[in-house]
Design a protein around this motif. Sequence first.
Motif, PDB file in Angstrom:
ATOM      1  N   GLN A 165       0.806  -1.231   0.000  1.00  0.00           N
ATOM      2  CA  GLN A 165       0.000   0.000   0.000  1.00  0.00           C
ATOM      3  C   GLN A 165       0.834   1.273   0.000  1.00  0.00           C
ATOM      4  N   GLU A 210       0.892  -8.098   4.471  1.00  0.00           N
ATOM      5  CA  GLU A 210      -0.281  -7.298   4.865  1.00  0.00           C
ATOM      6  C   GLU A 210       0.012  -6.363   6.025  1.00  0.00           C
ATOM      7  N   VAL A 211      -0.629  -5.198   5.975  1.00  0.00           N
ATOM      8  CA  VAL A 211      -0.456  -4.199   7.034  1.00  0.00           C
ATOM      9  C   VAL A 211      -1.828  -3.694   7.500  1.00  0.00           C
ATOM     10  N   THR A 212      -1.822  -3.117   8.706  1.00  0.00           N
ATOM     11  CA  THR A 212      -3.049  -2.518   9.248  1.00  0.00           C
ATOM     12  C   THR A 212      -2.712  -1.116   9.738  1.00  0.00           C
ATOM     13  N   VAL A 213      -3.703  -0.258   9.822  1.00  0.00           N
ATOM     14  CA  VAL A 213      -3.514   1.098  10.342  1.00  0.00           C
ATOM     15  C   VAL A 213      -4.172   1.186  11.724  1.00  0.00           C
ATOM     16  N   ASP A 215      -5.653   2.850  15.410  1.00  0.00           N
ATOM     17  CA  ASP A 215      -6.751   3.772  15.723  1.00  0.00           C
ATOM     18  C   ASP A 215      -6.300   5.234  15.666  1.00  0.00           C
ATOM     19  N   VAL A 220       1.199   2.498  10.864  1.00  0.00           N
ATOM     20  CA  VAL A 220       0.987   1.323  10.022  1.00  0.00           C
ATOM     21  C   VAL A 220       1.827   0.179  10.583  1.00  0.00           C
ATOM     22  N   SER A 221       1.195  -0.970  10.831  1.00  0.00           N
ATOM     23  CA  SER A 221       1.912  -2.131  11.371  1.00  0.00           C
ATOM     24  C   SER A 221       1.674  -3.352  10.507  1.00  0.00           C
ATOM     25  N   THR A 222       2.572  -4.327  10.628  1.00  0.00           N
ATOM     26  CA  THR A 222       2.365  -5.582   9.907  1.00  0.00           C
ATOM     27  C   THR A 222       1.188  -6.317  10.553  1.00  0.00           C
ATOM     28  N   ALA A 223       0.407  -6.993   9.723  1.00  0.00           N
ATOM     29  CA  ALA A 223      -0.787  -7.691  10.221  1.00  0.00           C
ATOM     30  C   ALA A 223      -0.404  -8.848  11.137  1.00  0.00           C
TER      31      ALA A 223
END
Length: 250
Positions: A165, A210-213, A215, A220-223
């Motif tokens: 992303q 995959e990453v997540t954002v 709250d 941004v962190s790795t899933a």
Amino acid sequence: MIKRKSKDETKRMRHAGHIVALVHQKMKEVIEPGISTKELDNIAHKIIKENRAIPTFLGYHGFPGSICASINEEVVHGIPDENRILKEGDIISIDVGATYGGLVGDSAWTYPVGKISDDVQKLLKVTEEALFAGIGQMHEGNILDDVSSAIEEVANREKYGIVRQYGGHGVGHSMHEDPFLFNYSVGDRTVLKTGYAIAIEPMLNLGCDEVTVADDEWTVSTADKKPSAHFEHTVMVTDDEPLILTKLME
Ligand code: MG
Ligand code: MG
């Protein structure tokens, strides 16, 4: 449209890049167990201001720091925080931008905190190698996909996750200009020309891509929560060898 930088713009970008390199030189020195990411931000901010530049990140889409400080599984955009204290065995990615005379330099580096495990040490080494593989393709007449492919090849060799992303970008009067540079091949046939400046920045993960954002809408962190490394230079295509703008001037 991608614009070639003039001689004068290049000079100012080189100056901005030098200031960014000064920050990294200091980060390398002061990163150790016990220091907070807010303290690192304060140090970086001071260096940028002392050199009559503007911290590019501060206030960018509302970002509250002069650096992004991303620890371990955090990939990018970590917010400096007095309660985030580095400890032995962590890794920390510092991303910093400086604007000098209206032109931007942008560079990130991942640092070990004390002694780190062998597999994470290798992740750092290989991500840096991927950056330089990309830089090595920054020649007039090559295409953007040559840069992406070179990065991807290094990552694939080690079966690391490639963050999809986020990626590199043109840089100049603003931090993010055309083109977007993927860290994997998408077949972009944009031809590189002398005077193009691009921030090349592989983000490689020990695990999945995959990453997540969070709250906070930034971090941004790795899933899978496995470590991630980020190395970035602002680089210009020239008639000769690729010119790394974000390094110290001799
Ligand atoms: Mg950056
Ligand atoms: Mg960048």
